[in-house]
Motif scaffolding. Structure first.
Motif, short mmCIF file in Angstrom:
data_model
loop_
_atom_site.label_atom_id
_atom_site.label_comp_id
_atom_site.label_asym_id
_atom_site.label_seq_id
_atom_site.Cartn_x
_atom_site.Cartn_y
_atom_site.Cartn_z
N ARG A 1 43.28 48.92 43.17
CA ARG A 1 43.74 47.75 43.93
C ARG A 1 45.24 47.56 43.80
NH1 ARG A 1 42.90 41.26 42.79
NH2 ARG A 1 44.46 40.67 44.33
N VAL B 1 39.18 51.89 45.60
CA VAL B 1 37.91 52.14 44.91
C VAL B 1 37.68 50.99 43.93
CG1 VAL B 1 36.81 53.65 43.19
CG2 VAL B 1 38.12 54.65 45.09
N GLY B 2 36.45 50.43 43.89
CA GLY B 2 36.18 49.40 42.91
C GLY B 2 35.13 48.41 43.31
N THR C 1 35.28 45.62 44.62
CA THR C 1 35.42 45.01 45.94
C THR C 1 35.99 46.01 46.95
OG1 THR C 1 37.56 44.17 45.26
CG2 THR C 1 35.69 42.72 44.97
N SER D 1 44.84 52.09 34.89
CA SER D 1 44.58 51.61 33.53
C SER D 1 43.09 51.56 33.21
CB SER D 1 45.20 50.22 33.34
OG SER D 1 44.64 49.30 34.24
N ALA E 1 40.72 48.90 34.66
CA ALA E 1 40.16 47.53 34.68
C ALA E 1 38.69 47.59 35.08
CB ALA E 1 40.94 46.66 35.68
N GLN F 1 37.07 46.03 37.18
CA GLN F 1 36.85 46.04 38.63
C GLN F 1 37.04 47.44 39.22
OE1 GLN F 1 39.04 43.87 37.15
NE2 GLN F 1 37.91 41.93 37.28
N TYR G 1 37.44 36.41 35.68
CA TYR G 1 37.33 37.85 36.02
C TYR G 1 37.76 38.77 34.89
CZ TYR G 1 42.33 38.56 36.87
OH TYR G 1 43.67 38.69 36.71
C1 LIG Z 1 38.41 39.68 42.38
C2 LIG Z 1 39.06 40.96 41.96
C3 LIG Z 1 38.64 42.13 42.54
C4 LIG Z 1 39.22 43.33 42.18
N1 LIG Z 1 38.77 44.47 42.77
C5 LIG Z 1 39.33 45.64 42.42
C6 LIG Z 1 38.88 46.88 42.99
O1 LIG Z 1 37.97 46.91 43.82
N2 LIG Z 1 39.48 48.02 42.59
C7 LIG Z 1 40.51 48.04 41.67
O2 LIG Z 1 41.02 49.12 41.37
N3 LIG Z 1 40.94 46.90 41.13
C8 LIG Z 1 40.39 45.71 41.49
N4 LIG Z 1 40.88 44.56 40.93
C9 LIG Z 1 42.14 44.61 40.13
C10 LIG Z 1 41.97 45.05 38.69
O3 LIG Z 1 41.66 43.91 37.91
C11 LIG Z 1 43.28 45.67 38.17
O4 LIG Z 1 44.33 44.75 38.32
C12 LIG Z 1 43.68 46.95 38.91
O5 LIG Z 1 42.58 47.85 38.95
C13 LIG Z 1 44.86 47.61 38.19
O6 LIG Z 1 45.29 48.74 38.89
P1 LIG Z 1 46.06 49.92 38.13
O7 LIG Z 1 45.19 50.44 37.07
O8 LIG Z 1 46.56 50.86 39.16
O9 LIG Z 1 47.34 49.17 37.58
P2 LIG Z 1 47.75 48.84 36.07
O10 LIG Z 1 46.70 48.10 35.38
O11 LIG Z 1 49.12 48.27 36.15
O12 LIG Z 1 47.82 50.26 35.38
C14 LIG Z 1 48.78 51.23 35.66
C15 LIG Z 1 48.58 52.36 34.66
O13 LIG Z 1 49.44 53.43 34.98
C16 LIG Z 1 49.91 54.00 33.77
N5 LIG Z 1 51.18 54.68 34.06
C17 LIG Z 1 52.34 54.12 34.48
N6 LIG Z 1 53.28 55.07 34.67
C18 LIG Z 1 52.71 56.25 34.34
C19 LIG Z 1 53.18 57.59 34.31
N7 LIG Z 1 54.43 57.91 34.70
N8 LIG Z 1 52.32 58.56 33.92
C20 LIG Z 1 51.05 58.27 33.54
N9 LIG Z 1 50.57 57.01 33.55
C21 LIG Z 1 51.38 56.02 33.94
C22 LIG Z 1 50.05 52.84 32.81
O14 LIG Z 1 49.98 53.28 31.47
C23 LIG Z 1 48.86 51.97 33.21
O15 LIG Z 1 47.72 52.26 32.42
C24 LIG Z 1 40.28 43.35 41.25
C25 LIG Z 1 40.70 42.16 40.65
C26 LIG Z 1 40.09 40.97 40.99
C27 LIG Z 1 40.55 39.72 40.35
#
Ligand SMILES: Cc1cc2nc3c(=O)[nH]c(=O)nc-3n(C[C@H](O)[C@H](O)[C@H](O)COP(=O)(O)OP(=O)(O)OC[C@H]3O[C@@H](n4cnc5c(N)ncnc54)[C@H](O)[C@@H]3O)c2cc1C
Ligand SMILES: Nc1ncnc2c1ncn2[C@@H]1O[C@H](COP(=O)(O)O)[C@@H](O)[C@H]1O
Lengths: 310, 249
Positions: free
Chosen positions: A228, A242-243, A245, A260, A262, A264, B13
């Motif tokens: 997301r 993907v997730g 929602t 990361s 999460a 979701q 959440y």
């Molecule tokens: C109601 C609701 C519904 C949701 N539905 C979904 C859903 O369907 N799908 C979904 O995915 N999320 C959903 N979320 C959001 C979810 O809670 C997270 O916020 C989201 O998944 C985080 O995305 P991310 O892992 O890309 O980002 P982040 O959590 O910011 O993680 C980024 C990661 O990248 C790594 N990284 C950064 N730079 C590098 C690098 N150069 N090399 C290697 N690693 C690196 C970091 O270490 C970190 O672990 C929802 C949230 C809510 C509240």
């Protein structure tokens, strides 16, 4: 018992998600019919007639059904479905949009997103982003159900020889009008059915960097997905999410890059057969579900991986 | 124009829920509760339409135990004008909620009802569509853009294939997707002000609805746990494992 499965299609051919819903119907048992509502959808009905185990295909061919508007299709399904014990549709955005209207028109509850059939009235479904699996029993006269595709093996697309009957009912609401659509075009396999999925998260930093995932995907015949955070940041379009929602996937191999982990996100991919995580943070929760974890900077790991696979 | 927003009290959440030892349900004792995230987006959209002058009044409704009033107060602090609490002992299922909302709609006669696309506890994704069928209103579900003009609303929807735009005649139903807006935080003065905003309490009987459900929860189990696998030292080892151990390449 007789079951009506609602076909999902683009007016040309039946999609894979429908075959999963047929598989769920076959596990419930009884005669399985399929309803095709569309415009110039004879080709879809012909596909449907060939699906193994389908008894009757019922085709409602009218401009009112061209875009699967929920207001129109739900009225049709409620009318045609009133004679069945179960009505099933894939848990796709089309099914999720239309089926609850069907349930309410029939004054019954809906069981969303089933992942297992226990008996004709008892089903399993994930709740709380997949952190619990509920077993639910329905005493409604008609069970209205959406089916999670990743949980069922597709029914055979050929081997059947069902009859095709036309349905003349037309429901055409004047309160809704189709304005347009922007559909993503991709040469890559569909996320929901690809054997390999490579997803990028916020760690990808921008949309341009997704090219690193795309060229790798092309080597592996993979689809590209996203978290997301990557979609919200505008790196990639919404249909890649993907997730909980977004889309639910369960490929043979899922590679999470810069994600990361999460709950979701995990809700949409943790049933994958093999999970690989590439993340520079060794504490990232994604490693708790990964079969193979690589703690590395993705901008170094991805080019290396591509080279290794060439 | 008047907007009705339906909000649900759910587990926060960020909390990872666990099932009870006897597997009768999930354990919500002492768990942090909050507004369903999709409902926050629904309130935000309604309040923005009011700030733009498109809407005159935003009414928020929540159904469930008394504690739901906390979430109604939060919605009032975010900018809704008044609240309706339909008090029910347990959280009714989506069809019952839709029937209760239909009765509220009949009293309030809103031009638009905004709901979340999905509650993050039941993951049902049903209520808005059911309300649409019961009231005969058209629906724009999974909305990422809402534009109101001349008695119509154009809703851009997030669908599996991309985006789709529909034009609905008001009164209409909209359910929110994640990209519709980014909800604001309630400021302290607004939280104080919200305490004085009107909040009406009704019973399902007042609305002429009998709450029941034909869908029974028999059991809640933890999902099959995945065990963490191994760490690989480098890309070469990863490729080797995928080829020779997992045999997926
Ligand atoms: C109601 C609701 C519904 C949701 N539905 C979904 C859903 O369907 N799908 C979904 O995915 N999320 C959903 N979320 C959001 C979810 O809670 C997270 O916020 C989201 O998944 C985080 O995305 P991310 O892992 O890309 O980002 P982040 O959590 O910011 O993680 C980024 C990661 O990248 C790594 N990284 C950064 N730079 C590098 C690098 N150069 N090399 C290697 N690693 C690196 C970091 O270490 C970190 O672990 C929802 C949230 C809510 C509240
Ligand atoms: N008990 C409730 N009270 C008020 N609104 C609700 C309630 N349950 C569901 N809703 C609304 O319906 C949406 C979708 O919920 P669901 O169909 O349960 O996934 C929620 O985001 C709310 O807007």
């Amino acid at each position: 018992m007789s079951i009506l499965v609602i076909a999902e299609h683009d007016n040309q051919s039946l999609n894979q998600a429908t075959l999963k819903a047929v598989a769920a119907a076959q596990q419930i048992g009884g005669d399985v019919d399929m309803l095709v509502a569309g415009l110039n959808a004879q080709g879809v009905a012909d596909n449907a007639a060939q699906v193994e185990g389908i008894k009757r295909v019922r085709l409602a061919d009218n401009a009112a059904y061209e875009h699967q508007l929920a207001e129109n299709v739900s009225e049709l399904v409620a009318k045609v479905g009133a004679d069945y014990s179960h009505i099933l549709a894939p848990a796709t955005t089309t099914g999720k949009n239309m089926m609850p209207r069907v349930a309410a028109l029939l004054d019954v509850g809906q069981i969303s997103d089933i992942v297992a059939v226990e008996s004709a009235d008892t089903f399993k479904r994930p709740i709380y982003a997949g952190n619990a699996i509920a077993t639910v029993q329905s005493s409604d006269s008609i069970k209205v159900i959406t089916v999670r595709g990743t949980a069922f093996d597709a029914a055979n697309a050929s081997g059947g020889s069902a009859s095709v009957e036309a349905i003349a009912d037309v429901f055409n609401s004047d309160k809704v009008e189709f304005v347009g659509e922007q559909l993503a075009e991709s040469e890559r396999p569909d996320l929901a059915s690809a054997p390999v999925v490579i997803s990028g998260g916020r760690g990808m930093q921008n949309g341009e960097n997704f090219k690193l995932l795309e060229s790798l995907a092309d080597k592996l015949g993979a689809a590209v997905g996203a978290s997301r955070a990557a979609v919200d940041a505008g790196f990639v379009p919404n249909d890649m999410q993907v997730g909980q929602t977004g889309k639910i996937v369960a490929p043979q191999l899922y590679i999470a890059v810069g994600i990361s982990g999460a709950i979701q996100h995990l809700a949409g991919m943790k049933d994958s057969k093999v999970i690989v995580a590439i993340n520079k943070d060794e504490e990232a929760p994604i490693f708790q579900v990964a079969d193979y974890g690589l703690v590395a900077d993705l901008f170094e790991a991805l080019p290396e991986l591509e080279k290794a696979l060439s | 124009m008047k907007i009705l927003v339906a909000v649900k009290r759910v587990i926060d959440y960020n909390v990872k829920v666990r099932v009870k030892a006897d597997q009768s349900d999930v354990d919500l004792a002492n768990v942090k509760m909050a507004l369903n995230p999709f409902c926050e987006i629904a309130i935000e959209e309604a309040v923005r339409l009011k700030e733009k002058g498109t809407a005159e009044e935003v009414v928020v409704v929540s159904i469930g135990p008394k504690a739901c009033q906390e979430q109604i107060r939060t919605a009032l602090a975010l900018g809704a004008d008044r609240g309706i609490h339909v008090e029910a002992d347990a959280m009714p299922d989506s069809l019952a909620v839709a029937k209760l909302l239909k009765a509220v709609v009949a009293e309030e006669k809103p031009d638009m009802v905004i709901l979340g696309k999905q509650s993050i506890d039941s993951d049902n994704n049903q209520t808005g569509q059911m309300l649409g069928a019961l009231t005969g209103m058209p629906q724009g579900t999974f909305a990422s853009e809402v534009k109101v003009e001349d008695g119509k609303v154009d809703v851009t929807r997030e669908v599996d294939g991309g985006l789709q735009t529909l034009r609905l005649t008001l009164p209409a139903i909209v359910t929110t997707d994640l990209r519709l807006n980014e909800p604001r935080y309630a400021s302290l003065p607004n939280i104080m002000k919200a305490k004085r905003k009107p909040l009406e309490v009704k019973s399902p009987a007042d609305l002429g609805v009998e709450v029941s459900s034909n869908i029974k929860l028999l059991k809640a189990e933890p999902p099959a746990e995945r065990s963490a696998g191994v760490r690989v030292a480098d890309v070469a080892e990863l490729v080797d494992k995928l080829k020779n151990e997992a045999k997926v390449l």
